[in-house]
Design a protein around this motif. Structure first.
Motif, PDB file in Angstrom:
ATOM      1  N   ALA A  34      32.252 -30.143   3.872  1.00  0.00           N
ATOM      2  CA  ALA A  34      31.035 -29.510   3.367  1.00  0.00           C
ATOM      3  C   ALA A  34      31.369 -28.773   2.072  1.00  0.00           C
ATOM      4  O   ALA A  34      32.357 -28.044   1.999  1.00  0.00           O
ATOM      5  CB  ALA A  34      30.452 -28.545   4.397  1.00  0.00           C
ATOM      6  N   GLY A  35      30.542 -28.977   1.058  1.00  0.00           N
ATOM      7  CA  GLY A  35      30.761 -28.329  -0.222  1.00  0.00           C
ATOM      8  C   GLY A  35      30.224 -26.906  -0.244  1.00  0.00           C
ATOM      9  O   GLY A  35      29.362 -26.522   0.547  1.00  0.00           O
ATOM     10  N   ILE A  36      30.757 -26.122  -1.164  1.00  0.00           N
ATOM     11  CA  ILE A  36      30.282 -24.760  -1.418  1.00  0.00           C
ATOM     12  C   ILE A  36      29.933 -24.666  -2.888  1.00  0.00           C
ATOM     13  O   ILE A  36      30.697 -25.116  -3.746  1.00  0.00           O
ATOM     14  CB  ILE A  36      31.347 -23.705  -1.064  1.00  0.00           C
ATOM     15  CG1 ILE A  36      31.653 -23.746   0.436  1.00  0.00           C
ATOM     16  CG2 ILE A  36      30.898 -22.310  -1.465  1.00  0.00           C
ATOM     17  CD1 ILE A  36      32.775 -22.816   0.853  1.00  0.00           C
ATOM     18  N   CYS A  37      28.768 -24.092  -3.189  1.00  0.00           N
ATOM     19  CA  CYS A  37      28.353 -24.029  -4.589  1.00  0.00           C
ATOM     20  C   CYS A  37      27.833 -22.636  -4.933  1.00  0.00           C
ATOM     21  O   CYS A  37      27.830 -21.725  -4.103  1.00  0.00           O
ATOM     22  CB  CYS A  37      27.320 -25.101  -4.896  1.00  0.00           C
ATOM     23  SG  CYS A  37      25.630 -24.680  -4.457  1.00  0.00           S
ATOM     24  N   GLY A  54      21.124 -15.495  10.340  1.00  0.00           N
ATOM     25  CA  GLY A  54      21.657 -16.390  11.357  1.00  0.00           C
ATOM     26  C   GLY A  54      21.822 -17.827  10.914  1.00  0.00           C
ATOM     27  O   GLY A  54      22.421 -18.633  11.645  1.00  0.00           O
ATOM     28  N   VAL A  55      21.323 -18.185   9.740  1.00  0.00           N
ATOM     29  CA  VAL A  55      21.452 -19.559   9.273  1.00  0.00           C
ATOM     30  C   VAL A  55      22.916 -19.901   9.029  1.00  0.00           C
ATOM     31  O   VAL A  55      23.660 -19.129   8.424  1.00  0.00           O
ATOM     32  CB  VAL A  55      20.626 -19.783   7.988  1.00  0.00           C
ATOM     33  CG1 VAL A  55      21.038 -21.068   7.277  1.00  0.00           C
ATOM     34  CG2 VAL A  55      19.150 -19.840   8.315  1.00  0.00           C
ATOM     35  N   VAL A  56      23.322 -21.070   9.514  1.00  0.00           N
ATOM     36  CA  VAL A  56      24.639 -21.613   9.192  1.00  0.00           C
ATOM     37  C   VAL A  56      24.561 -22.221   7.801  1.00  0.00           C
ATOM     38  O   VAL A  56      23.689 -23.052   7.532  1.00  0.00           O
ATOM     39  CB  VAL A  56      25.069 -22.668  10.231  1.00  0.00           C
ATOM     40  CG1 VAL A  56      26.384 -23.321   9.806  1.00  0.00           C
ATOM     41  CG2 VAL A  56      25.198 -22.038  11.605  1.00  0.00           C
ATOM     42  N   LEU A  57      25.440 -21.796   6.908  1.00  0.00           N
ATOM     43  CA  LEU A  57      25.399 -22.254   5.530  1.00  0.00           C
ATOM     44  C   LEU A  57      25.935 -23.682   5.405  1.00  0.00           C
ATOM     45  O   LEU A  57      26.454 -24.257   6.351  1.00  0.00           O
ATOM     46  CB  LEU A  57      26.193 -21.302   4.642  1.00  0.00           C
ATOM     47  CG  LEU A  57      25.666 -19.867   4.567  1.00  0.00           C
ATOM     48  CD1 LEU A  57      26.579 -19.000   3.725  1.00  0.00           C
ATOM     49  CD2 LEU A  57      24.246 -19.832   4.023  1.00  0.00           C
ATOM     50  N   GLY A  58      25.808 -24.223   4.181  1.00  0.00           N
ATOM     51  CA  GLY A  58      26.347 -25.553   3.904  1.00  0.00           C
ATOM     52  C   GLY A  58      25.274 -26.590   3.681  1.00  0.00           C
ATOM     53  O   GLY A  58      24.755 -27.157   4.643  1.00  0.00           O
ATOM     54  N   HIS A  59      24.933 -26.836   2.394  1.00  0.00           N
ATOM     55  CA  HIS A  59      23.899 -27.826   2.105  1.00  0.00           C
ATOM     56  C   HIS A  59      24.465 -29.112   1.516  1.00  0.00           C
ATOM     57  O   HIS A  59      23.715 -30.039   1.202  1.00  0.00           O
ATOM     58  CB  HIS A  59      22.831 -27.242   1.165  1.00  0.00           C
ATOM     59  CG  HIS A  59      23.372 -26.697  -0.123  1.00  0.00           C
ATOM     60  ND1 HIS A  59      23.872 -25.419  -0.231  1.00  0.00           N
ATOM     61  CD2 HIS A  59      23.478 -27.248  -1.349  1.00  0.00           C
ATOM     62  CE1 HIS A  59      24.268 -25.198  -1.470  1.00  0.00           C
ATOM     63  NE2 HIS A  59      24.047 -26.297  -2.175  1.00  0.00           N
ATOM     64  N   GLU A  60      25.781 -29.193   1.351  1.00  0.00           N
ATOM     65  CA  GLU A  60      26.439 -30.443   0.939  1.00  0.00           C
ATOM     66  C   GLU A  60      27.259 -30.926   2.133  1.00  0.00           C
ATOM     67  O   GLU A  60      28.263 -30.320   2.486  1.00  0.00           O
ATOM     68  CB  GLU A  60      27.374 -30.194  -0.251  1.00  0.00           C
ATOM     69  CG  GLU A  60      26.660 -29.811  -1.533  1.00  0.00           C
ATOM     70  CD  GLU A  60      27.632 -29.690  -2.693  1.00  0.00           C
ATOM     71  OE1 GLU A  60      27.300 -30.169  -3.783  1.00  0.00           O
ATOM     72  OE2 GLU A  60      28.727 -29.115  -2.512  1.00  0.00           O
ATOM     73  N   THR A 115      15.693 -27.183   3.735  1.00  0.00           N
ATOM     74  CA  THR A 115      17.010 -27.530   3.197  1.00  0.00           C
ATOM     75  C   THR A 115      18.088 -27.027   4.143  1.00  0.00           C
ATOM     76  O   THR A 115      18.108 -25.836   4.483  1.00  0.00           O
ATOM     77  CB  THR A 115      17.210 -26.876   1.815  1.00  0.00           C
ATOM     78  OG1 THR A 115      16.179 -27.313   0.930  1.00  0.00           O
ATOM     79  CG2 THR A 115      18.563 -27.236   1.227  1.00  0.00           C
ATOM     80  N   PRO A 116      19.014 -27.907   4.557  1.00  0.00           N
ATOM     81  CA  PRO A 116      20.087 -27.433   5.438  1.00  0.00           C
ATOM     82  C   PRO A 116      20.942 -26.403   4.721  1.00  0.00           C
ATOM     83  O   PRO A 116      21.232 -26.519   3.525  1.00  0.00           O
ATOM     84  CB  PRO A 116      20.878 -28.712   5.739  1.00  0.00           C
ATOM     85  CG  PRO A 116      20.580 -29.626   4.581  1.00  0.00           C
ATOM     86  CD  PRO A 116      19.163 -29.322   4.196  1.00  0.00           C
ATOM     87  N   LEU A 149      28.344 -35.145  -3.158  1.00  0.00           N
ATOM     88  CA  LEU A 149      27.351 -36.004  -3.810  1.00  0.00           C
ATOM     89  C   LEU A 149      25.913 -35.514  -3.614  1.00  0.00           C
ATOM     90  O   LEU A 149      25.115 -35.582  -4.556  1.00  0.00           O
ATOM     91  CB  LEU A 149      27.488 -37.447  -3.308  1.00  0.00           C
ATOM     92  CG  LEU A 149      28.773 -38.174  -3.709  1.00  0.00           C
ATOM     93  CD1 LEU A 149      28.816 -39.554  -3.047  1.00  0.00           C
ATOM     94  CD2 LEU A 149      28.885 -38.314  -5.224  1.00  0.00           C
ATOM     95  N   PRO A 150      25.520 -34.981  -2.441  1.00  0.00           N
ATOM     96  CA  PRO A 150      24.116 -34.608  -2.248  1.00  0.00           C
ATOM     97  C   PRO A 150      23.627 -33.413  -3.050  1.00  0.00           C
ATOM     98  O   PRO A 150      22.433 -33.093  -3.006  1.00  0.00           O
ATOM     99  CB  PRO A 150      24.038 -34.313  -0.740  1.00  0.00           C
ATOM    100  CG  PRO A 150      25.165 -35.068  -0.135  1.00  0.00           C
ATOM    101  CD  PRO A 150      26.252 -34.962  -1.152  1.00  0.00           C
ATOM    102  N   ASP A 151      24.511 -32.734  -3.778  1.00  0.00           N
ATOM    103  CA  ASP A 151      24.056 -31.630  -4.622  1.00  0.00           C
ATOM    104  C   ASP A 151      24.733 -31.679  -5.983  1.00  0.00           C
ATOM    105  O   ASP A 151      24.090 -31.902  -6.995  1.00  0.00           O
ATOM    106  CB  ASP A 151      24.303 -30.279  -3.956  1.00  0.00           C
ATOM    107  CG  ASP A 151      23.716 -29.130  -4.767  1.00  0.00           C
ATOM    108  OD1 ASP A 151      22.544 -29.231  -5.162  1.00  0.00           O
ATOM    109  OD2 ASP A 151      24.423 -28.139  -4.989  1.00  0.00           O
TER     110      ASP A 151
END
Length: 347
Positions: A34-37, A54-60, A115-116, A149-151
């Motif tokens: 998982a990417g971090i930006c 409470g959201v788990v981070l990580g959108h890539e 958005t995840p 790639l997704p971000d």
């Protein structure tokens, strides 16, 4: 399971959370990477709450399919996939037209679709559930590269693809900001076009990373940078300016170097303000020039980007961290120590 969770203002921590339960239309992924930006950094650093507690981070996200809901036939168990970060309805007129990043039913006029890692749980965890409709097969790719790639890849790809008719041989493209997105932008312009490429950044180290891949590099904070860009662009200006910073200074610079009927695209989110003038004597843009604020990219964009990546024509600098080092990745990115893209690799 282990996760990186947002717990409130300035609180992002390693936690233990319950494993996700699969729901209709979804699949369960074992996260590979998982990417971090900068968005993650902004979320942690903001003085006000930006996302739900409470959201788990990580959108890539890149991962392998381990379970499918009833009625979901593809992809196959074990397949490597990446996750399109805009979870749209798929039914509104924008989605039907292939503009999922402008979904009318899930998003709104001033905010995007789900958005995840932002509005719902993301991929900085051992497992994540995602809609099957958001998956793009990524067979043959290194999961660490596939994850970004997704971000980092999708954002510049979407902007470049939107102006592809402008990017003819002999034209000029300017990319402002040589972080992970900027490095992808350079790779994409090289792979997809024959344009002259001018790279700008405030850091010499960032420019050094792409100098062998572009025609010109200039320090964007220098007093005469607009004159340097104009000269390199043949005196007429740049046909395409991709501002991946989005500060007031970079917006002003973009307006100062764009050609008549050129296109400025600004995915950058640095709180910049652009002054739009229509006077005959003083103007922020030449005739015909446009400025647009694009968001993410379409599902088709991500499919095409993954297919391009599978040819081996694009690559960027990646800095890998294991899961236990994830918060150090946040710190390093915030401190400007990462030249490229930070990726958390699950053990």
């Amino acid at each position: 399971m282990r996760a990186i969770q947002y717990l409130g203002v300035n609180q992002v921590e390693h936690t233990e959370v319950g494993s996700p339960t699969i729901t209709p239309g979804h699949v369960l992924l074992r996260v590979a990477a998982a990417g971090i930006c900068q968005t993650d950094i902004h979320i942690r650093a903001a003085s006000e709450q930006m996302i739900p507690t409470g959201v788990v981070l990580g959108h890539e996200i890149a991962g392998h399919v381990v379970e499918r809901a009833d009625g979901v036939d593809t992809p196959s168990i074990g397949d490597l996939v990446v996750v399109h970060p805009v979870w749209s309805c798929g039914r509104c007129r924008q989605c039907i037209a292939g503009r999922e990043n402008a979904c009318l039913n899930v998003g709104g006029r001033m905010y995007p679709a789900a958005t995840p890692g932002i509005s719902i749980n993301g991929g900085l965890a051992e497992f994540v559930t995602v809609p099957a409709s958001a998956l793009v097969p990524a067979a043959g790719l290194d999961p660490v590269f596939a994850a970004v790639l997704p971000d980092a890849g999708l954002v510049p790809y979407h902007s470049i693809n939107a102006v592809k008719d402008t990017l003819r041989p002999g034209s000029t493209a300017v990319v402002i900001g040589m972080g992970g997105l900027g490095q992808f932008a350079v790779e994409l312009l090289r792979a997809l076009t024959s344009v002259r490429i001018i790279a700008l950044d405030v850091k010499e180290a960032a420019l050094a990373a792409v100098r062998h891949k572009v025609d010109y590099t200039f320090v964007s904070g220098s007093s005469n940078v607009s004159e340097q860009v104009m000269e390199a662009a043949g005196g007429y200006g740049a046909d395409f300016v991709l501002d991946l910073v989005g500060s007031s200074a970079t917006l002003q610079l973009a307006g100062a170097v764009v050609a008549p009927y050129g296109a400025i695209r600004v995915p950058g989110l640095s709180d910049g303000v652009f002054k739009f003038e229509t006077s005959q004597l003083s103007t922020s843009l030449p005739w015909g020039a446009s400025i647009t604020r694009p968001y993410s990219g379409t599902y088709q964009d991500l499919h095409d980007l993954v297919a391009l990546a599978q040819t081996g024509q694009i690559n960027i600098n990646l800095v890998r961290y294991n899961f236990d080092e994830a918060l150090r990745a946040f710190d390093d990115l915030e401190a400007g120590k990462i030249n490229g893209r930070a990726v958390v690799v699950m053990d």
